[in-house]
Design an enzyme around this catalytic site. Structure first.
Site, PDB file in Angstrom:
ATOM      1  N   SER A  98       0.893  -1.178   0.000  1.00  0.00           N
ATOM      2  CA  SER A  98       0.000   0.000   0.000  1.00  0.00           C
ATOM      3  C   SER A  98       0.927   1.222   0.000  1.00  0.00           C
ATOM      4  O   SER A  98       1.245   1.777   1.042  1.00  0.00           O
ATOM      5  CB  SER A  98      -0.891   0.016   1.243  1.00  0.00           C
ATOM      6  N   LYS A 173      -6.446   2.797  -2.839  1.00  0.00           N
ATOM      7  CA  LYS A 173      -6.224   2.012  -1.611  1.00  0.00           C
ATOM      8  C   LYS A 173      -6.106   2.939  -0.391  1.00  0.00           C
ATOM      9  O   LYS A 173      -6.635   2.645   0.689  1.00  0.00           O
ATOM     10  CB  LYS A 173      -4.959   1.172  -1.775  1.00  0.00           C
ATOM     11  N   LYS A 242      -0.065   5.231   8.275  1.00  0.00           N
ATOM     12  CA  LYS A 242       0.654   5.583   7.031  1.00  0.00           C
ATOM     13  C   LYS A 242      -0.335   5.785   5.884  1.00  0.00           C
ATOM     14  O   LYS A 242      -0.230   6.730   5.105  1.00  0.00           O
ATOM     15  CB  LYS A 242       1.669   4.465   6.747  1.00  0.00           C
TER      16      LYS A 242
HETATM   17  P1  NDP Z   1       4.366  -6.441   8.023  1.00  0.00           P
HETATM   18  O1  NDP Z   1       4.827  -5.368   8.904  1.00  0.00           O
HETATM   19  O2  NDP Z   1       3.740  -7.662   8.611  1.00  0.00           O
HETATM   20  O3  NDP Z   1       5.587  -6.964   7.104  1.00  0.00           O
HETATM   21  C1  NDP Z   1       6.423  -6.054   6.463  1.00  0.00           C
HETATM   22  C2  NDP Z   1       7.333  -6.777   5.493  1.00  0.00           C
HETATM   23  O4  NDP Z   1       8.218  -5.826   4.908  1.00  0.00           O
HETATM   24  C3  NDP Z   1       8.215  -7.841   6.149  1.00  0.00           C
HETATM   25  O5  NDP Z   1       8.486  -8.848   5.201  1.00  0.00           O
HETATM   26  C4  NDP Z   1       9.468  -7.041   6.474  1.00  0.00           C
HETATM   27  O6  NDP Z   1      10.629  -7.842   6.587  1.00  0.00           O
HETATM   28  C5  NDP Z   1       9.576  -6.190   5.232  1.00  0.00           C
HETATM   29  N1  NDP Z   1      10.370  -4.976   5.461  1.00  0.00           N
HETATM   30  C6  NDP Z   1      10.175  -4.041   6.417  1.00  0.00           C
HETATM   31  N2  NDP Z   1      11.091  -3.056   6.291  1.00  0.00           N
HETATM   32  C7  NDP Z   1      11.881  -3.407   5.234  1.00  0.00           C
HETATM   33  C8  NDP Z   1      13.000  -2.819   4.618  1.00  0.00           C
HETATM   34  N3  NDP Z   1      13.500  -1.643   5.047  1.00  0.00           N
HETATM   35  N4  NDP Z   1      13.571  -3.450   3.566  1.00  0.00           N
HETATM   36  C9  NDP Z   1      13.072  -4.625   3.122  1.00  0.00           C
HETATM   37  N5  NDP Z   1      12.009  -5.256   3.666  1.00  0.00           N
HETATM   38  C10 NDP Z   1      11.422  -4.632   4.713  1.00  0.00           C
HETATM   39  O7  NDP Z   1       3.400  -5.766   6.949  1.00  0.00           O
HETATM   40  P2  NDP Z   1       2.170  -6.411   6.142  1.00  0.00           P
HETATM   41  O8  NDP Z   1       2.615  -7.658   5.462  1.00  0.00           O
HETATM   42  O9  NDP Z   1       0.972  -6.423   6.992  1.00  0.00           O
HETATM   43  O10 NDP Z   1       1.929  -5.243   5.057  1.00  0.00           O
HETATM   44  C11 NDP Z   1       2.682  -5.127   3.863  1.00  0.00           C
HETATM   45  C12 NDP Z   1       1.983  -4.088   2.987  1.00  0.00           C
HETATM   46  O11 NDP Z   1       0.655  -4.551   2.698  1.00  0.00           O
HETATM   47  C13 NDP Z   1       1.820  -2.719   3.679  1.00  0.00           C
HETATM   48  O12 NDP Z   1       1.944  -1.690   2.739  1.00  0.00           O
HETATM   49  C14 NDP Z   1       0.402  -2.779   4.242  1.00  0.00           C
HETATM   50  O13 NDP Z   1      -0.147  -1.480   4.423  1.00  0.00           O
HETATM   51  C15 NDP Z   1      -0.295  -3.596   3.166  1.00  0.00           C
HETATM   52  N6  NDP Z   1      -1.512  -4.315   3.573  1.00  0.00           N
HETATM   53  C16 NDP Z   1      -1.558  -5.097   4.708  1.00  0.00           C
HETATM   54  C17 NDP Z   1      -2.724  -5.760   5.069  1.00  0.00           C
HETATM   55  C18 NDP Z   1      -2.840  -6.639   6.284  1.00  0.00           C
HETATM   56  O14 NDP Z   1      -3.960  -7.108   6.582  1.00  0.00           O
HETATM   57  N7  NDP Z   1      -1.746  -6.938   7.009  1.00  0.00           N
HETATM   58  C19 NDP Z   1      -3.947  -5.619   4.256  1.00  0.00           C
HETATM   59  C20 NDP Z   1      -3.778  -4.860   3.033  1.00  0.00           C
HETATM   60  C21 NDP Z   1      -2.609  -4.218   2.741  1.00  0.00           C
HETATM   61  P3  NDP Z   1      11.084  -8.478   7.997  1.00  0.00           P
HETATM   62  O15 NDP Z   1      10.449  -9.834   8.063  1.00  0.00           O
HETATM   63  O16 NDP Z   1      12.572  -8.512   7.904  1.00  0.00           O
HETATM   64  O17 NDP Z   1      10.596  -7.543   9.095  1.00  0.00           O
END
Ligand code: NDP
Length: 298
Positions: A98, A173, A242
């Site tokens: 997102s 979104k 965010k």
């Molecule tokens: P999480 O916080 O659960 O996971 C974040 C992911 O991004 C992890 O794989 C993390 O890796 C990685 N990450 C974080 N910082 C970095 C970085 N600097 N460089 C590389 N990788 C990084 O988030 P979600 O999976 O929940 O969300 C992901 C996206 O999807 C967001 O934009 C969110 O708004 C969107 N979203 C989420 C929903 C939900 O229900 N959860 C629904 C719809 C959209 P690591 O494992 O190392 O921390």
């Protein structure tokens, strides 16, 4: 159906179940910042894990990213182990983050210079929708890129819609999530007041859900998570805050006044400061409960 060699980067709360769907239909390689999560995922789903973004996308026709914000996606492009070092001309990058429209337009322009196509493809439907492959996916791309993206996205979602050029998916979104945030605050406060006024929480929710004030929050989230006291952590409050920020920026750019969204942004900012980075978005209602001295259960 097989979509050919693919890579998925970002195995977070929603990324992991989305990648699991992709693992069924593509020769998949996964990468995650914390490598142990990628290795565990690869073992569980019988796919390859890569040590770097460059390695993950080598040979991939389609690459999916799902990171917190567009900033992290942009940061992944550069450096000797970055995406640009591994992506081949003709590849397609689908960003399911997102993210923000301006960030996506910058990324698309950089990739276009190397013959790599891009679409922003944020999702809605939560972790349950991701597990079931029933996400709504809002795509910002031109028609040709959308036609290529669709079969890949169809492995993860059931409603896949091109909503405009690059950046439009992220704009839509962000507005969706800003509306979700407004609902969380309004439903939480309304229910807290009703419980204090002597209406049983479950009765209040059931009657609202048969009336015109109902919403996804009142119909699904509150019954499953608040009335039960379950409070699962599936979508971080920090990520919703965010998203409200991205929506507010869209309103600013388009010259539309949105005081309700501004207030939601401020309240979620305070909630983030109070509850921290790992709290779930619905835990904003816990703050309302604490202020009101009441629990919405039943
Ligand atoms: P999480 O916080 O659960 O996971 C974040 C992911 O991004 C992890 O794989 C993390 O890796 C990685 N990450 C974080 N910082 C970095 C970085 N600097 N460089 C590389 N990788 C990084 O988030 P979600 O999976 O929940 O969300 C992901 C996206 O999807 C967001 O934009 C969110 O708004 C969107 N979203 C989420 C929903 C939900 O229900 N959860 C629904 C719809 C959209 P690591 O494992 O190392 O921390």
């Amino acid at each position: 159906m097989s979509v050919g060699p693919a890579a998925f980067l970002g195995l977070g709360a929603i990324g992991a179940p989305m990648a699991a769907r992709l693992a069924r239909g593509a020769g998949l390689t996964v990468w995650n910042r914390t490598g142990s999560r990628a290795e565990a995922f690869a073992r569980r789903h019988g796919v390859r894990s890569a040590a770097t973004p460059r390695e993950a996308v080598g040979g991939a026709r389609v690459v999916v990213t799902c990171l917190p914000t567009s900033r992290e996606v942009e940061a992944l492009l550069d450096g000797p182990e970055g995406l640009l070092a591994g992506l081949a001309p003709g590849a397609l990058l689908l960003d399911c983050t997102s993210g923000d429209p301006a960030g996506s337009r910058r990324i698309a322009a950089r990739l276009a210079g190397r013959g790599i196509a891009f679409a922003d493809a944020p999702v809605s439907g939560g972790t349950t929708g991701a597990e079931a492959g029933t996400l709504t996916i809002m795509v910002g791309a031109d028609e040709g890129v959308f036609a290529r993206a669709r079969p890949v996205l169809a492995l993860m979602g059931s409603r896949i819609e091109r909503v405009g050029p690059v950046g439009s998916g992220h704009a839509l979104k962000a507005v969706n999530n800003a509306l979700l945030a407004v609902n969380v605050l309004a439903v939480g406060a309304g229910l807290a007041a009703l419980v204090k006024a002597g209406v049983p929480a479950r009765t209040a929710v059931e009657v609202l859900n048969a009336s015109s004030g109902r919403s996804f929050v009142s119909e699904t989230l509150v019954p499953e998570r608040v009335l039960t006291g379950a409070w699962p952590r599936t979508f971080r409050l920090a990520l919703l805050e965010k998203d409200i920020g991205i929506a507010r920026e869209l309103l600013r750019e388009t010259g539309v006044e949105g005081p309700v969204l501004d207030l939601a942004g401020e309240l979620f900012g305070r909630a983030r400061a109070a509850l921290g980075e790992s709290a779930d978005h619905l835990e904003a209602i816990r703050l309302i409960e604490a202020q009101a001295g009441v629990e919405i259960r039943g």
